[in-house]
Design an enzyme around this catalytic site. Structure first.
Site, PDB file in Angstrom:
ATOM      1  N   ALA A 111     -85.247  -0.725  64.762  1.00 16.71           N
ATOM      2  CA  ALA A 111     -85.635  -1.187  63.417  1.00 16.71           C
ATOM      3  C   ALA A 111     -84.434  -1.420  62.504  1.00 16.71           C
ATOM      4  O   ALA A 111     -84.541  -2.124  61.508  1.00 16.71           O
ATOM      5  CB  ALA A 111     -86.575  -0.167  62.766  1.00 16.71           C
ATOM      6  N   TYR A 234     -80.836  22.392  54.140  1.00 18.08           N
ATOM      7  CA  TYR A 234     -81.649  21.177  54.053  1.00 18.08           C
ATOM      8  C   TYR A 234     -81.378  20.383  52.764  1.00 18.08           C
ATOM      9  O   TYR A 234     -80.577  19.458  52.769  1.00 18.08           O
ATOM     10  CB  TYR A 234     -83.162  21.463  54.234  1.00 18.08           C
ATOM     11  CG  TYR A 234     -83.897  20.157  54.492  1.00 18.08           C
ATOM     12  CD1 TYR A 234     -84.147  19.724  55.790  1.00 18.08           C
ATOM     13  CD2 TYR A 234     -84.236  19.306  53.440  1.00 18.08           C
ATOM     14  CE1 TYR A 234     -84.730  18.488  56.030  1.00 18.08           C
ATOM     15  CE2 TYR A 234     -84.807  18.073  53.667  1.00 18.08           C
ATOM     16  CZ  TYR A 234     -85.065  17.665  54.959  1.00 18.08           C
ATOM     17  OH  TYR A 234     -85.619  16.437  55.180  1.00 18.08           O
ATOM     18  N   LYS A 243     -81.666  12.300  51.584  1.00 20.13           N
ATOM     19  CA  LYS A 243     -82.961  12.231  50.882  1.00 20.13           C
ATOM     20  C   LYS A 243     -82.757  11.862  49.408  1.00 20.13           C
ATOM     21  O   LYS A 243     -83.547  11.095  48.850  1.00 20.13           O
ATOM     22  CB  LYS A 243     -83.721  13.548  51.025  1.00 20.13           C
ATOM     23  CG  LYS A 243     -84.265  13.812  52.443  1.00 20.13           C
ATOM     24  CD  LYS A 243     -85.169  12.685  52.953  1.00 20.13           C
ATOM     25  CE  LYS A 243     -85.808  12.985  54.294  1.00 20.13           C
ATOM     26  NZ  LYS A 243     -86.429  11.760  54.893  1.00 20.13           N
TER      27      LYS A 243
HETATM   28  P1  NAD Z   1     -90.787  11.404  64.020  1.00 22.64           P
HETATM   29  O1  NAD Z   1     -89.565  11.697  64.824  1.00 22.64           O
HETATM   30  O2  NAD Z   1     -92.068  11.990  64.468  1.00 22.64           O
HETATM   31  O3  NAD Z   1     -91.015   9.807  63.908  1.00 22.64           O
HETATM   32  C1  NAD Z   1     -89.932   8.941  63.871  1.00 22.64           C
HETATM   33  C2  NAD Z   1     -90.382   7.515  64.129  1.00 22.64           C
HETATM   34  O4  NAD Z   1     -89.258   6.652  63.967  1.00 22.64           O
HETATM   35  C3  NAD Z   1     -90.907   7.254  65.549  1.00 22.64           C
HETATM   36  O5  NAD Z   1     -91.966   6.326  65.465  1.00 22.64           O
HETATM   37  C4  NAD Z   1     -89.709   6.606  66.254  1.00 22.64           C
HETATM   38  O6  NAD Z   1     -90.043   5.753  67.328  1.00 22.64           O
HETATM   39  C5  NAD Z   1     -89.148   5.815  65.100  1.00 22.64           C
HETATM   40  N1  NAD Z   1     -87.736   5.459  65.265  1.00 22.64           N
HETATM   41  C6  NAD Z   1     -86.657   6.274  65.357  1.00 22.64           C
HETATM   42  N2  NAD Z   1     -85.530   5.547  65.451  1.00 22.64           N
HETATM   43  C7  NAD Z   1     -85.907   4.236  65.423  1.00 22.64           C
HETATM   44  C8  NAD Z   1     -85.215   3.000  65.476  1.00 22.64           C
HETATM   45  N3  NAD Z   1     -83.891   2.946  65.567  1.00 22.64           N
HETATM   46  N4  NAD Z   1     -85.938   1.866  65.432  1.00 22.64           N
HETATM   47  C9  NAD Z   1     -87.298   1.892  65.351  1.00 22.64           C
HETATM   48  N5  NAD Z   1     -88.002   3.033  65.269  1.00 22.64           N
HETATM   49  C10 NAD Z   1     -87.311   4.186  65.312  1.00 22.64           C
HETATM   50  O7  NAD Z   1     -90.428  11.819  62.540  1.00 22.64           O
HETATM   51  P2  NAD Z   1     -91.297  12.408  61.325  1.00 22.64           P
HETATM   52  O8  NAD Z   1     -91.113  13.881  61.318  1.00 22.64           O
HETATM   53  O9  NAD Z   1     -92.662  11.819  61.275  1.00 22.64           O
HETATM   54  O10 NAD Z   1     -90.442  11.854  60.109  1.00 22.64           O
HETATM   55  C11 NAD Z   1     -90.739  10.662  59.418  1.00 22.64           C
HETATM   56  C12 NAD Z   1     -90.228  10.791  58.000  1.00 22.64           C
HETATM   57  O11 NAD Z   1     -90.902  11.881  57.363  1.00 22.64           O
HETATM   58  C13 NAD Z   1     -88.731  11.104  57.913  1.00 22.64           C
HETATM   59  O12 NAD Z   1     -88.178  10.438  56.799  1.00 22.64           O
HETATM   60  C14 NAD Z   1     -88.724  12.603  57.672  1.00 22.64           C
HETATM   61  O13 NAD Z   1     -87.551  13.048  57.026  1.00 22.64           O
HETATM   62  C15 NAD Z   1     -89.940  12.729  56.785  1.00 22.64           C
HETATM   63  N6  NAD Z   1     -90.475  14.105  56.655  1.00 22.64           N
HETATM   64  C16 NAD Z   1     -90.625  14.913  57.757  1.00 22.64           C
HETATM   65  C17 NAD Z   1     -91.098  16.216  57.574  1.00 22.64           C
HETATM   66  C18 NAD Z   1     -91.271  17.160  58.752  1.00 22.64           C
HETATM   67  O14 NAD Z   1     -91.427  18.371  58.542  1.00 22.64           O
HETATM   68  N7  NAD Z   1     -91.296  16.671  59.970  1.00 22.64           N
HETATM   69  C19 NAD Z   1     -91.455  16.676  56.296  1.00 22.64           C
HETATM   70  C20 NAD Z   1     -91.338  15.804  55.219  1.00 22.64           C
HETATM   71  C21 NAD Z   1     -90.835  14.519  55.399  1.00 22.64           C
END
Ligand code: NAD
Ligand code: NA
Length: 396
Positions: A111, A234, A243
């Site tokens: 992406a 964090y 962030k």
């Molecule tokens: P995840 O690892 O489950 O999902 C990541 C997604 O990004 C996947 O669909 C993956 O295929 C895609 N991806 C990664 N690199 C890519 C690339 N180069 N090109 C295309 N797609 C790519 O992550 P998540 O935990 O759902 O995190 C998503 C967002 O939510 C992040 O910004 C994270 O910081 C935020 N977040 C996470 C949490 C938590 O506790 N997990 C809490 C709050 C916010």
């Protein structure tokens, strides 16, 4: 083949196609039971295959009957090896969308690249015309900047001071002290490059330039704040700088969207077990205490509960979207409740290898971790020989 979990450190090398499908089916069922959302119609989800992005795609499609295009970066099955979980999740999602007569197409690739942005825009033009919601939910440890060609790696380190605290190895349940040395200036810049807002802005600019955003289009990205105990590693560490950058970028994107009367939001989500969060020291111990506390108070949520609440009680309501003083949507409100955090502060002091099974939800952590890879689901026969060579229908 018969597929078993093969753990190596914080990752699992295998994933189970039937279990991943079950995970998607469970999320669809949860969403359908909540009823129809008067929500988005045509949605682009960047990072659509796991975690919050997958739940955003499911909530859009099965909550609001929206057409979705999902972009992700997943490994297909190859020569006796299973695919990555996001591959199987997306195969299951596409299958269910087709059964329900809901438009869905997927793009697997980087992406961050210009090529994938172009491919996505071409697909929007060809099939959907204009998009009304763009969810940006990427989580990646590395990014190659499309303009410079330089590959950057993010790090998880404190800034300016050594950080020491407790952590847990969730496989063994052993609680130990961890010490992490402070980062360099370069580490901060690299982490901001990978997980900051630059790529989100490039996406929105490219979508605007191609005239594929509808009037009043909305975009959002996900952030995290968290408690005092994880602050140094964090929110005030390298990832926190990224962030901060992502959150500042929301205001820049808001300006870009003015001519369309569109809007850009940050949603601050709760801490959940994902591949990314399991690799951050201290966080697994915090999450196991958080899960225990929130489950006892009947406040526990996973990704699908969080995103349904985001759509139903924040984004698509009659009134204005409620925001905090920094302009952010908060669905970490239950995690950050005073009674929840006070309880965790109390438990944190007591946590050691012998007390954790009692005061923390280590089993909940482990089971959520296995679930990420399609393991540990009720109703799935893990002794059964299954086909790992699954295609994603609707992959462009
Ligand atoms: P995840 O690892 O489950 O999902 C990541 C997604 O990004 C996947 O669909 C993956 O295929 C895609 N991806 C990664 N690199 C890519 C690339 N180069 N090109 C295309 N797609 C790519 O992550 P998540 O935990 O759902 O995190 C998503 C967002 O939510 C992040 O910004 C994270 O910081 C935020 N977040 C996470 C949490 C938590 O506790 N997990 C809490 C709050 C916010
Ligand atoms: Na995601």
């Amino acid at each position: 083949m018969i597929i078993e979990p093969r753990m190596r450190g914080f990752i699992c090398l295998t994933s189970h196609p039937v279990g991943c499908e079950k995970n998607v089916l469970n999320q669809i069922e949860y969403t359908r039971k909540k009823g129809i959302i008067d929500g988005p119609k045509k949605v682009l989800v960047i990072g659509a295959s796991t975690g919050f992005g997958l739940s955003s795609r499911i909530t859009s499609a099965f909550g609001a009957n929206a057409a979705t295009i999902g972009v992700f970066f997943e490994k297909p099955p190859s020569s006796g090896k299973t695919a990555s979980p996001g591959w199987y999740n997306s195969a299951a999602f596409q299958k269910e969308a087709a059964n329900a007569g809901i438009y869905a197409k997927s793009i697997n690739g980087d992406a961050f690249s210009d090529a994938i942005k172009k491919k996505t825009i071409d697909l929007i033009k060809q099939d959907l015309g204009k998009i009304d919601l763009v969810i940006y939910s990427l989580a990646s440890p590395v990014k190659t900047n499309p303009k410079t060609g330089i590959t950057h790696r993010s790090v998880l380190k404190p800034i300016g001071q050594t950080f020491s605290n407790k952590t847990v190895d969730f496989h063994t349940g052993i609680v130990s002290d961890v010490t992490i040395e402070p980062c360099s200036e370069e580490d901060i810049a690299n982490t901001v490059e990978v997980m900051g807002g630059d790529d989100w802005k490039l996406w929105i600019q490219a979508l605007i330039d191609a005239d594929v955003l509808a009037d009043q289009a909305m975009t959002l990205a996900y952030s995290y704040i968290g408690p005092q105990v994880t602050k140094a590693i964090y929110r005030e560490g390298t990832i926190g700088k990224a962030k901060d950058h992502l959150e500042a970028t929301a205001f820049e994107i808001q300006d870009l969207l003015k001519p369309l009367e569109g809007s850009a939001f940050i949603s601050v989500n709760k801490a959940l077990v994902t591949q990314a969060s399991s690799a951050i020291p201290v966080i697994p111990l915090y999450i196991s205490l958080l899960y225990k506390t929130m489950k006892e108070k009947d406040l526990h949520e996973g990704c699908i509960e969080q995103i349904n609440r985001l759509f139903r009680e924040r984004l698509y309501i009659k009134d204005e979207i409620p925001l905090d003083t920094k302009g952010r949507i908060r669905i970490d409100d239950w995690e950050m409740r005073e009674d929840v955090q006070n309880e965790i502060t109390k438990l944190w002091k007591l946590a050691d290898t012998s007390t954790l099974p009692e005061i923390g939800d280590l089993n909940g952590y482990k089971s959520d971790f296995l679930n990420l890879f399609g393991f540990g689901f009720d109703g799935v026969d893990y002794n059964e020989d299954v086909n790992e060579n699954i295609d994603i229908n609707g992959l462009v």
